[in-house]
Scaffold this active site. Sequence first.
Site, PDB file in Angstrom:
ATOM      1  N   SER A 108       0.852  -1.186   0.000  1.00  0.00           N
ATOM      2  CA  SER A 108       0.000   0.000   0.000  1.00  0.00           C
ATOM      3  C   SER A 108       0.887   1.235   0.000  1.00  0.00           C
ATOM      4  CB  SER A 108      -0.889   0.003   1.240  1.00  0.00           C
ATOM      5  OG  SER A 108      -1.464   1.274   1.450  1.00  0.00           O
ATOM      6  N   SER A 109       0.393   2.311  -0.596  1.00  0.00           N
ATOM      7  CA  SER A 109       1.170   3.556  -0.629  1.00  0.00           C
ATOM      8  C   SER A 109       1.298   4.195   0.752  1.00  0.00           C
ATOM      9  CB  SER A 109       0.537   4.551  -1.599  1.00  0.00           C
ATOM     10  OG  SER A 109      -0.775   4.868  -1.202  1.00  0.00           O
ATOM     11  N   CYS A 110       0.552   3.713   1.737  1.00  0.00           N
ATOM     12  CA  CYS A 110       0.658   4.284   3.089  1.00  0.00           C
ATOM     13  C   CYS A 110       1.961   3.880   3.782  1.00  0.00           C
ATOM     14  CB  CYS A 110      -0.535   3.879   3.945  1.00  0.00           C
ATOM     15  SG  CYS A 110      -0.523   2.158   4.459  1.00  0.00           S
ATOM     16  N   TYR A 137      -1.117  -0.597  10.143  1.00  0.00           N
ATOM     17  CA  TYR A 137      -1.284  -1.201   8.818  1.00  0.00           C
ATOM     18  C   TYR A 137      -0.027  -0.997   7.981  1.00  0.00           C
ATOM     19  CZ  TYR A 137      -3.368  -2.159   4.231  1.00  0.00           C
ATOM     20  OH  TYR A 137      -3.640  -2.659   2.977  1.00  0.00           O
ATOM     21  N   LYS A 141       2.552  -3.778   6.292  1.00  0.00           N
ATOM     22  CA  LYS A 141       2.856  -3.835   4.860  1.00  0.00           C
ATOM     23  C   LYS A 141       4.359  -3.695   4.596  1.00  0.00           C
ATOM     24  CE  LYS A 141      -1.112  -4.697   3.071  1.00  0.00           C
ATOM     25  NZ  LYS A 141      -1.312  -5.968   2.346  1.00  0.00           N
ATOM     26  N   HIS A 180     -13.270   4.137   1.854  1.00  0.00           N
ATOM     27  CA  HIS A 180     -12.384   5.198   1.403  1.00  0.00           C
ATOM     28  C   HIS A 180     -13.194   6.312   0.729  1.00  0.00           C
ATOM     29  CE1 HIS A 180      -9.506   1.770   1.777  1.00  0.00           C
ATOM     30  NE2 HIS A 180      -8.804   2.722   2.351  1.00  0.00           N
TER      31      HIS A 180
END
Length: 313
Positions: A108-110, A137, A141, A180
């Site tokens: 994920s880009s987070c 999270y 990841k 989202h």
Amino acid sequence: MDTDAKIYVAGSRGLVGSAMVRTLQAQGYHNLVLPTSQALDLRNQAAVEAWFAKEQPEYVFLAAAKVGGIQANNTYRAEFLYDNLMIEANIIHSAYRHGVKKLLFLGSSCIYPKLCPQPMKEDYLLTGFLEPTNEPYAIAKIAGLKLCENYSRQYGVNFISAMPTNLYGINDNFNLANSHVLPALMRKFHEAKIQNQPTVTVWGTGTPLREFLYVDDLADALVFLMNTYNEIAFVNVGTGQEVSIKELALTIQAVVGYEGDLVFDATKPDGTPRKLLDVSRLEAAGWQAKTDLKTGIERTYAWFTDHYDTLRR
């Protein structure tokens, strides 16, 4: 991958997993193994090990995860960390033990720092503090991509990782409490239209910039990477284009056909001002997104209206 290769899509009922199944089948791959979470608890190491020993998949798309929006991430912090750590560790280790030819882990880009330079290059990982609301999270990841990286280094396996931008599309989560921004706005506009509400309120000023990728484009990119990409370094997956939240809301409003007024509540948080992935590594490998935002929203809304009565609420 041969079209008759045995392919395991972990998380095949989710947003990404279901798109993976659609895309693989459309491209002629027919030997898919798709156990549900009821049939196989991926948090259970012994169960995952036994399943791999029995099924012996050749390729693995690891799209299974506990996911949610900002409220869910901030509320269920322990579950988001524990469940995701267990899922990825169990699958990656069993894939190694049972000789899987290639595994692709979906991140994920987070994973990038909260104040990351824009656009975000893969090299910016671990250069700053994470966004506190989704830190558990993100840590999970990061651990998953580092597992792939280090299993590849130590054991010589071909385990790769891809980090997608914000996703949307068919089979999304439209629950207003934990979805989202894009699916939440779509549902808001749809219900305002059918209930003849005069206004729809959007959190924040509408000025933050975000990138959105249609989930079937992501699935196409993942099949492309599985077939062509063999580097240890993970790769960003996105469009390389951004849109303001106001532009996004206006596009959804037009697609839904809501004729009331849009109100921006500036007392609510905007979040990060800008969040854009650098996708030059993926484009250099030979892949670009195909679905523009309006087309993707139209396809998603058509599915949404067809399934409105059975959506997760």
